[in-house]
Each structure stands twice: as structure tokens, then as C-alpha cells.
Scaffold this motif. Structure first.
Motif, short mmCIF file in Angstrom:
data_model
loop_
_atom_site.label_atom_id
_atom_site.label_comp_id
_atom_site.label_asym_id
_atom_site.label_seq_id
_atom_site.Cartn_x
_atom_site.Cartn_y
_atom_site.Cartn_z
N ARG A 62 5.69 5.10 -48.65
CA ARG A 62 4.28 4.87 -48.32
C ARG A 62 4.19 4.05 -47.04
N THR A 63 3.33 4.48 -46.13
CA THR A 63 3.11 3.74 -44.89
C THR A 63 2.09 2.63 -45.14
N PRO A 64 2.45 1.38 -44.88
CA PRO A 64 1.47 0.31 -45.12
C PRO A 64 0.28 0.45 -44.19
N VAL A 65 -0.91 0.39 -44.77
CA VAL A 65 -2.15 0.55 -44.01
C VAL A 65 -3.08 -0.60 -44.34
N PRO A 66 -3.69 -1.25 -43.35
CA PRO A 66 -4.62 -2.35 -43.65
C PRO A 66 -5.79 -1.87 -44.49
N GLU A 67 -6.19 -2.67 -45.43
CA GLU A 67 -7.36 -2.33 -46.23
C GLU A 67 -8.62 -2.53 -45.39
N ALA A 68 -9.59 -1.65 -45.58
CA ALA A 68 -10.83 -1.70 -44.79
C ALA A 68 -11.89 -2.46 -45.55
N ARG A 69 -11.70 -3.78 -45.67
CA ARG A 69 -12.66 -4.56 -46.44
C ARG A 69 -13.88 -4.94 -45.61
N LEU A 179 -10.42 11.18 -48.71
CA LEU A 179 -9.38 11.71 -47.83
C LEU A 179 -8.39 10.61 -47.43
N ALA A 180 -8.88 9.37 -47.27
CA ALA A 180 -7.97 8.26 -46.94
C ALA A 180 -6.96 8.07 -48.07
N ASP A 181 -7.43 8.11 -49.31
CA ASP A 181 -6.52 7.97 -50.45
C ASP A 181 -5.55 9.14 -50.53
N ALA A 182 -6.03 10.36 -50.23
CA ALA A 182 -5.16 11.54 -50.30
C ALA A 182 -4.07 11.50 -49.24
N HIS A 183 -4.36 10.86 -48.10
CA HIS A 183 -3.37 10.76 -47.02
C HIS A 183 -2.43 9.57 -47.19
N ALA A 184 -2.72 8.68 -48.13
CA ALA A 184 -2.03 7.39 -48.16
C ALA A 184 -0.53 7.50 -48.39
N VAL A 192 -4.96 7.77 -42.48
CA VAL A 192 -5.55 6.86 -43.45
C VAL A 192 -6.53 5.92 -42.75
N LEU A 193 -6.10 5.35 -41.64
CA LEU A 193 -6.96 4.44 -40.90
C LEU A 193 -8.21 5.12 -40.40
N PHE A 194 -8.07 6.35 -39.91
CA PHE A 194 -9.25 7.05 -39.39
C PHE A 194 -10.29 7.23 -40.49
N HIS A 195 -9.85 7.70 -41.64
CA HIS A 195 -10.83 7.97 -42.70
C HIS A 195 -11.42 6.67 -43.25
N LEU A 207 -10.23 -3.55 -38.62
CA LEU A 207 -9.92 -2.15 -38.87
C LEU A 207 -9.90 -1.36 -37.57
N GLY A 208 -10.85 -1.66 -36.68
CA GLY A 208 -10.87 -0.97 -35.38
C GLY A 208 -9.63 -1.25 -34.57
N ASP A 209 -9.15 -2.51 -34.61
CA ASP A 209 -7.93 -2.84 -33.88
C ASP A 209 -6.73 -2.09 -34.43
N ALA A 210 -6.64 -2.02 -35.77
CA ALA A 210 -5.52 -1.31 -36.38
C ALA A 210 -5.55 0.17 -36.02
N LEU A 211 -6.74 0.76 -36.01
CA LEU A 211 -6.87 2.18 -35.67
C LEU A 211 -6.50 2.42 -34.21
N ALA A 212 -6.94 1.54 -33.32
CA ALA A 212 -6.60 1.67 -31.90
C ALA A 212 -5.10 1.54 -31.69
N THR A 213 -4.47 0.61 -32.40
CA THR A 213 -3.02 0.45 -32.28
C THR A 213 -2.29 1.70 -32.72
#
Length: 760
Positions: A62-69, A179-184, A192-195, A207-213
Motif C-alpha cells: 500500500r502506498t502511504p497517502v495523506p488523509e484529507a481531513r 474511487l480514492a478508496d478503490a485506488h488505495a 488516491v490524492l486526486f480523488h 492536501l493540495g501540497d501533497a497532490l502537487a508533490t
């Protein structure tokens, strides 16, 4: 549920009528609701047949992805907030095919160039969203989707934007969370970040910074279309005007590279780069200039790119350099030598830059200053570097520069090799926007090498690709190449069609090279049909001096055609002047065919005592290089000269050789000329006249055919290198032998006889 695999089907339906507001079953349309600003346009949605597919999530780590809180809506029901908290409840998507289509449309938001959504992702998200297990089958049975190669494709890609815009925002956010959960479980964080970012409803800078990175890595992984969507979404979550603008400019550049120019322009407009700092403004000018270079006035593109180079030089030397090189390309398309020199020589020095890039600039600068001899060595270094395994020229742009260098120094075999490699790299690794450019360079090189069938194949492919990516300027160049090929293959209608298409864009956008090539094609078609005066009139302004002068890189290539037409119509002084300049150019070794062509031109302008030796010298030089077409033209002119010197036996040998050369090279229009000359020597062969035309002598038959095409007696005399009195005499005998009283009757009789011969 089992996902069925069906054979791949075409995925490029005609663009839908955007005024037609369609609705999928069960999807209410919200009156007055516009699609999201970054929703893919229907015109950009159709995927080209060779766009790279994006693999679906693979089982494994699993690729670690920041939670979008961040950005959750206070008091929102579970599953309708902005972050990763909460799971959408059953039925949140709606039932039946409507919910499934929403998932496919939301996934398409992530990659407008993709080959459809991964079926496993859609099925997983659909199940988590409470959709019936038969929803996929129902949507396929309804003709809304197709399953191919484990991917779900919309039958009408333009439907995606309508579906996505028609549902309430809460349902869109729910689809993105599913879709984010399905890609996780996949190997990449970006989907995952995009969705998750698409489910956020308020600024979420983390979240925007993580997506840009995740959108930053230049090689491997996400496609340019995916990166564009990610940058655009990250801009919506950013805090601060400058950061939003910078991300939107990045999104626009990636959309350009993906072959989505309309989307790129929309993103630039949203960036509004009047206020941001110099680096952002310079980057926006660079993208704007590159878009204009693809489809717009190239003079405007050049100015935007030069400004971009100035703005970027203090902050990003590499981008500044690429902007100036693109300005050189725009100047080249304009046919402006001084502008090329300014773009090449201007700008601050770049310490530590790529030595091959420096060699390219130095070599091209020398060439633009008229010093091909001194520019040849650095340009050859660039070409040699393209063959180095794992070298710095493995990128598509660097390979295209090397291919251009090979064309400039006249190494046509190297040009074919390097440009073929550039095409392969562009198709395999991108960027997609360079595929049509690689095909144009490859087609042009094949054309110059006399491999016309290959040039046509590449240009036809390039034309389709350029039009699909909104690259009208490149499409014009492909049309011009196809017109030149048609002028060899003997199709006047195709010449006129392609030349007109090239000239329409060339006139509007200032494409001097495309305009010169198309006029050369029209003139060469005239030559093939014996219309010498027309050919000379077209080519005279292009090869001479003055405001109508042709493109500096093309005009010398057209000189042999002008000399042939001018010498045979009595314009010997103009022909001699053109030959003088052509001789100086040929001495530089810029084209392998030039020495033989020069000897042929001199033969056409010489007296009887020198002519034969010059034709023989031309044929000897042809033997040193490949190219059936140019060799055939020399043999045809030599054979015609021998026939007029009353040496029919020797003429037949040369003319038969010419016929073989033309037939082998696919030059059918010129083969017709060779057969006509053979008939004039008394040599009968296949395709001889039928019916009453058999009553005519070879010379009478040639005159009859010319008159049937609409030529006047003077024009016939020029074509056949005889006097007008001789034509009058033969034409009276033709009328008597065939029993006709007018040129109209003669034309009808010849037309019927020729059709009988073609279809016995």
C-alpha cells in the motif's frame, strides 16, 4: 462479479454536438449548472489511438497517502464531507447505470487522455457505493459503455462532462471518495490524492501540497494529462494567489504536452498571470508561446517565447533556454533568418549547460550566418550524440534537435534514423504533443531522400495526429508534404487539395516554409503535365529575390524545377541567374542530390557541344546517391534531347531507363511523360492508343493529347520543344485523319479512346 474482456474497439467517436444537452438514464440535469472549470472539454476528450494506457492499481504494498481531513464541511452527513473521513452510505451514487456512469466520469476527470477506467477500480467503487452487481452489465447493454482489455470505456467520451456536471456536488464528492478508496492499494499516490482532493470542498493546503508533490516527477508513472488534472486540482486547494497561479500554469503546460490545447488555454486564462511574480509570468508566457507555435501566428509565438526567456533567465536557466530554442523554431517557420539569429545568439550565457545543446546552438548560429562549413562540425557532434546508448539525447526534444541538425547538414540517412528514434520515444514515453512533430521531421527527410511512399505514410499519420492534438500549424506542414508527394505520384487533384489546405493555415499564421513547399508542389505538378509556363510562373518569385522570395531552407531545393521550366520556355537569363546561386549552395554539401541536379541544369542551358557531356556527368553523380525520382528526371530530359537531335535509338535507351526509375519510385505522372517520349521515338509499348488514335503518328498523338487537355498551339509547342508552325501543321493532319472539325470534338474523341485503353 466477473469482468468480461472483449476485443478492443475504436475509441475515437466523432466529437458530439456540444449544444445538445444529453442525459444518462436516472441522471437529473440541474438547470443552469455549468461543468466544473477544469472538467475536460468534449473536444479534448477523444483519446488518440496511440496515447499511452495507464495501468490500474496493482495488488501489493500500500502506498502511504495523506488523509484529507482538511476542508470537511461542518455538520455534513457521513460521506459528504471534504476529507477522507466517513464512507459513503449505500445508494449514495443513485441506482442503475446512472451511478456507474458517474464513477466512470469522475475517474475520467483524472485523465482525459486515458484509455478508459480500470474495470477493477470501477467495480470496487461501485460495490462500496451500494450499486447492484449487474450495473456494469446494464450500462453495457444500454450502449453507454464498453468493456475492452479490462477497462471501462464510455461509448461517447463527450458524455463524461455532461454526466459529471449534471449531478449535485455531494454525489460527485461521494464518487471521488469511493474511487480514492478503490485506488488505495495501488503503487502510485497520485490517483488516491486526486480523488481525495476532488472530494474536498474548502481550501486544504496540506492536501493540495501533497497532490502537487505527487504531480512533479517528470519521468515514468502518471501521464501528462493526469499531471495536468492534479496540478489544476491542487491549485483549487491552495491558499494564496501566486501559488494558485503557479500551479495552474503547470497544469496548462502538462495539458499542452498531453495534446489538450483548449484545456491548456482555459487553465492559463484562470491563472490570470498579470499580477504574479516574474517566474510565474515567464512560465505562463512560455506556455502561451508554445501553444501559439502549435496553432497560431508564429510571429506572436516568437515574441511570447522571447519574453518568456527574458523573464525566466534569472530564476530558471533551463526553462529560459527551452523558450529561446522554441523562439528559433517559430522564426524558422516564419522564414526569417535575422529572427533566427537573434533567438540563437541572444540571452545570457548559460554556464554548465549541456555541451550538445551548446553545440546545437553554435552550429545553427553559424548556419544562419551563412557559414555552413563552420557549423557542420558542431551539428555533426549533435547527430553523433543521438546514437550514444543511454546518452543525454534519449529525450524526445533532444532527439528532434539532433534530427533537425542532420537535415541541415544534408545527412539524410542519419536524419531518418534519429527522427525514427524520436518518434518511438515520443510514442512510448511522451510527450504526446511531439508525436506529430517527429512524424513531420521524418516525412520531410524521407521526401528529400526521394522515398516518397514512406514520406506519404508518415505524413498521413502525422496529419491525423496533429489534427487530433489541435496542432494546425503542424497539420499545414503535413499537408504541404503530402502535396509534394502527390506531385510525384501523379495526382493533380490531391496536389490541389493538400496545397490549398496548407496555404489556408500558412496565410493566416505566417508559415513561410509550408507556403513555399505547397507552391513548389503545385509547380511540380505542372511540370509533370507539361505545363511549363505555369510552372515557371509559380517558381520564379520563390527562387528569385524580392518580397515573394521563398523560405530560405526550401527555395534552393526548388531551383532545378524552375530551371527546367524556364529553360524550356525561353527564360534563359532568369534560369542562368538561379543556377549561379544554386551552384554556390550545392558546393556547401547541404543536399546529396544537388551536384547531379546542378549538372542537369547546366545541360539544359548549354549548347549542343556541351549538353551531352553534362547530362552524362549528371547521371554519373546520380549513381553516387540513392533516389530514383531525380535520376529518372535527368534520364527523361536527356532522352528527350537525344530524340530532338534525331538519335531515336539512343533516346529509347535513356527513356526506357527513365520509365523504370519512375515506375520503381511510384512517380506515375512522370512515367506518363516518359511513355509519351518513347512513343515519339516510334517505340510502342503497353498502354498504346486504341481505336482511331492508332491512325496517328507518335508526334501527332502527343499533340492531340496536349490539345485535348486544353493547351493552345503555342503551349503545345513549348511542351514539345517544337515551333508553333510545326504544331499547326500536325494538328491539321490530326483533324483530317480523325475526321473531326474542332478542338472540342478532338478532346471528346481522345477522352473516349483513353478510357477504352484504361478499361479494355
Amino acid at each position: 462479479m466477473l469482468v468480461r474482456h472483449t476485443p478492443n474497439e475504436p475509441n475515437e467517436p466523432d466529437e458530439p454536438d456540444r449544444s445538445d444537452q444529453r442525459r444518462a438514464p436516472g441522471l437529473p440535469l440541474t438547470p443552469g449548472h455549468d461543468p466544473q472549470p477544469d472538467a475536460p472539454r468534449p473536444s479534448d476528450a477523444a483519446r488518440p489511438s496511440d496515447a499511452p494506457e495507464v495501468a490500474g492499481p496493482a495488488a501489493g504494498t500500500r502506498t502511504p497517502v495523506p488523509e484529507a481531513r482538511e476542508g470537511a464541511v461542518p455538520g455534513a452527513a457521513p460521506g459528504e464531507g471534504g476529507g477522507g473521513g466517513g464512507c459513503p452510505g449505500p445508494g449514495v451514487l443513485g441506482g442503475g447505470p446512472a451511478g456507474l456512469l458517474l464513477l466512470v466520469a469522475a475517474e475520467r476527470e483524472r485523465d482525459a487522455r486515458g484509455a478508459g477506467a480500470d474495470a477493477a477500480v470501477i467495480v470496487g467503487a461501485a460495490g462500496a457505493g451500494g450499486l447492484d452487481a449487474d450495473a456494469l452489465d446494464a450500462a453495457e447493454d444500454a450502449g453507454l459503455i464498453r468493456l475492452a482489455g479490462g477497462r471501462v470505456q464510455l461509448v461517447d467520451p463527450g458524455l463524461a462532462g455532461t454526466v459529471y456536471a449534471a449531478v449535485p456536488p455531494a454525489r460527485r464528492r461521494a464518487a471521488h471518495r469511493l474511487l480514492a478508496d478503490a485506488h488505495a492499494g495501488g503503487p502510485h499516490a497520485l490517483p488516491v490524492l486526486f480523488h481525495r482532493a476532488s472530494a474536498a470542498v474548502a481550501p486544504a493546503p496540506g492536501l493540495g501540497d501533497a497532490l502537487a508533490t505527487a504531480a512533479e516527477p517528470p519521468d515514468g508513472g502518471p501521464t501528462h494529462a493526469e499531471r495536468s488534472a492534479a496540478w489544476a486540482r491542487s491549485a483549487e486547494l491552495a491558499v494564496g494567489q501566486e501559488l494558485r497561479a503557479a500551479r495552474l500554469v503547470n497544469a496548462a503546460d502538462q495539458a499542452r504536452l498531453a495534446g489538450l490545447p483548449h484545456r491548456a488555454r482555459e487553465l492559463l486564462a484562470r491563472a490570470g498571470c498579470e499580477g504574479p511574480a516574474g517566474a510565474v509570468r515567464g512560465a505562463a508566457q512560455r506556455v502561451s508561446g508554445l501553444l501559439a507555435l502549435q496553432d497560431g501566428p508564429v510571429a506572436d509565438a516568437r515574441e511570447a517565447l522571447l519574453l518568456a526567456g527574458e523573464s525566466l533567465a534569472p530564476v530558471d536557466a533551463h526553462l529560459a533556454q527551452t523558450a529561446r530554442l522554441a523562439a528559433v523554431e517559430a522564426s524558422w517557420a516564419m522564414g526569417d533568418v535575422a529572427a533566427c539569429v537573434e533567438a540563437l545568439d541572444g540571452g545570457p550565457a548559460q554556464p554548465g549547460s549541456d555541451p550538445l545543446l551548446a553545440a546545437y546552438r553554435a552550429g545553427m548560429s553559424a548556419v544562419m550566418h551563412g557559414r555552413l562549413d563552420s557549423g557542420r562540425q558542431p551539428l555533426r557532434e549533435v547527430v553523433a550524440g543521438a546514437g550514444a546508448a543511454g546518452g543525454v539525447l534519449d529525450g524526445t526534444e533532444a532527439l528532434l534537435r539532433a534530427g533537425s541538425a542532420a537535415l541541415v547538414v544534408g545527412d539524410l540517412d542519419a536524419a531518418a534514423r534519429v527522427n525514427s528514434r524520436a518518434l518511438a520515444v515520443a510514442r512510448a514515453r511522451g510527450p504526446y504533443v511531439l508525436v506529430a512533430q517527429a512524424l513531420e521531421r521524418l516525412a520531410y527527410g524521407e521526401l528529400r531522400a526521394g522515398r516518397h511512399a514512406r514520406a506519404r505514410a508518415h505524413a498521413e499519420d502525422g496529419l491525423r495526429t496533429a489534427l487530433g492534438a489541435g496542432q494546425d500549424n503542424l497539420a499545414a506542414h503535413h499537408h504541404a508534404i503530402l502535396a509534394l508527394v502527390a506531385s510525384v505520384e501523379g495526382s493533380p487533384e490531391a496536389v490541389a487539395e493538400h496545397a490549398a489546405a496548407a496555404e489556408r493555415v500558412a496565410a493566416a499564421h505566417g508559415l513561410a516554409q509550408a507556403a513555399t513547399l505547397s507552391q513548389w508542389a503545385r509547380a511540380r505538378a505542372d511540370l509533370a503535365r507539361g505545363r511549363l509556363s505555369e510552372a515557371a510562373a509559380r517558381l520564379g518569385p520563390l527562387v528569385g529575390a524580392g518580397p515573394c522570395r521563398g523560405h530560405f531552407a526550401v527555395r534552393m531545393l526548388a531551383v532545378p524545377c524552375f530551371v527546367e521550366a524556364a529553360a524550356r520556355t525561353g527564360r534563359t537569363e532568369a534560369a542562368r541567374s538561379a543556377v549561379g546561386e544554386f551552384a554556390r549552395w550545392a558546393a556547401q554539401g547541404a543536399d546529396p542530390q544537388a551536384p547531379a541536379q546542378l549538372a542537369r541544369c547546366r545541360a539544359l542551358l548549354s549548347g549542343p557541344e556541351e549538353c551531352e557531356a553534362l547530362f552524362a556527368a549528371a547521371l554519373a553523380r546520380h549513381d553516387e546517391v540513392a533516389g530514383d525520382f531525380e535520376r529518372g528526371r535527368t534520364q527523361l530530359l536527356y532522352g528527350g534531347w537525344l530524340r530532338r537531335r534525331r538519335r531515336p535509338g539512343e533516346a529509347r535507351g535513356r527513356l526506357r531507363d527513365a520509365l523504370v526509375s519512375f515506375e520503381r519510385g511510384g512517380a506515375l505522372g512522370w512515367a506518363t511523360q516518359a511513355r509519351a517520349e518513347l512513343r515519339a521515338t516510334g517505340d510502342a509499348g503497353p498502354g498504346e492508343p486504341a481505336g482511331q488514335l492508332t491512325l496517328l503518328t507518335p508526334q501527332q498523338l502527343r499533340i492531340a493529347r496536349c490539345v485535348a487537355e486544353g493547351a493552345t498551339n503555342r503551349e503545345v509547342a513549348l511542351r514539345l520543344s517544337v515551333s508553333t508552325r510545326t504544331v499547326d501543321h500536325h494538328l491539321r493532319n490530326v483533324f483530317a485523319a480523325l475526321g473531326v472539325r474542332s478542338r472540342v470534338e478532338l478532346s471528346r474523341l481522345v477522352d473516349r479512346a483513353e478510357k477504352t485503353t484504361a478499361n479494355p
